[in-house]
Design a protein around this motif. Structure first.
Motif, PDB file in Angstrom:
ATOM      1  N   CYS A   1     -25.161  36.029 -41.596  1.00 32.80           N
ATOM      2  CA  CYS A   1     -23.869  36.232 -40.930  1.00 32.80           C
ATOM      3  C   CYS A   1     -23.020  37.332 -41.552  1.00 32.80           C
ATOM      4  O   CYS A   1     -21.986  37.698 -40.998  1.00 32.80           O
TER       5      CYS A   1
ATOM      6  N   CYS B   1     -21.751  30.087 -43.046  1.00 33.07           N
ATOM      7  CA  CYS B   1     -22.689  29.621 -42.001  1.00 33.07           C
ATOM      8  C   CYS B   1     -23.587  28.486 -42.493  1.00 33.07           C
ATOM      9  O   CYS B   1     -24.362  27.942 -41.724  1.00 33.07           O
TER      10      CYS B   1
ATOM     11  N   GLU C   1     -26.195  28.493 -44.315  1.00 37.59           N
ATOM     12  CA  GLU C   1     -27.626  28.784 -44.402  1.00 37.59           C
ATOM     13  C   GLU C   1     -28.038  29.153 -45.821  1.00 37.59           C
ATOM     14  O   GLU C   1     -27.347  29.924 -46.491  1.00 37.59           O
TER      15      GLU C   1
END
Length: 182
Positions: A147, A172, A174
């Motif tokens: 992102c 995000c 992740e």
């Protein structure tokens, strides 16, 4: 980023016939064959993208590729050397691979194309020059490859391989690998 001081492969093109296996044409074809070998641990980049393929020369009719491991304990170094030798032989060359350990490889040798490929693959490329004291011993700001957020945190000094650290994006959520500065 400074380029590899020994990266001198001549980029040629196309198929090289046995009659043409002399001079620059032959060396260019040998470079192209060796340069296309993917890294076995990070297959989105080639050995040329990483800057570990130092040179390819034709010496007494033999394509001699010089390769520098990313670090002395890299478990992939033998696989890389064998893959480069096979690629040269498949391209019609007698081949030999030589390991060059000085000067030592640095992440500064990763090409701009290699850095972009790492990012597209989901691995954050090295953020700073390897000669930065902060890069070697301090906290490095690593942007999320998913992102782009700078709100990330290191989870572990070692990721999927010893040359990568495991990070997590707090924006995000992740996880991702970061290719450490060396």
């Amino acid at each position: 980023m400074s380029p590899s001081p020994l990266r001198g492969g001549v980029r040629g093109g196309g198929v090289v016939t046995s009659a043409e296996r002399t001079g620059e044409t032959s060396r260019g074809g040998a470079w192209d064959a060796a340069a296309a070998v993917p890294d076995p641990e990070v297959p989105c980049v080639t050995v040329a993208d990483l800057g570990i393929l130092r040179s390819v020369e034709i010496i007494d009719g033999v394509a001699v590729a010089k390769v520098t491991p990313t670090y002395s304990g890299c478990p992939a170094v033998l696989a890389i050397e064998l893959a480069v030798e096979v690629a040269l032989r498949d391209a019609g060359f007698e081949a030999r691979v030589e390991r060059v350990i000085s000067p030592a490889w640095t992440t500064d040798w990763i090409t701009p194309e290699g850095r972009e490929k790492l990012l597209e693959y989901g691995i954050a490329p090295p953020a700073q020059s390897s000669n930065s004291i902060r890069a070697l011993f301090g906290e490095t700001q690593v942007d999320c490859p998913q992102c782009g957020s700078s709100e990330t945190e290191r989870v572990s000094e070692f990721g999927s391989t010893a040359c990568k650290a495991l990070y997590r994006c707090t924006a995000c959520r992740e996880p991702f690998d970061y290719f450490k500065c060396i």
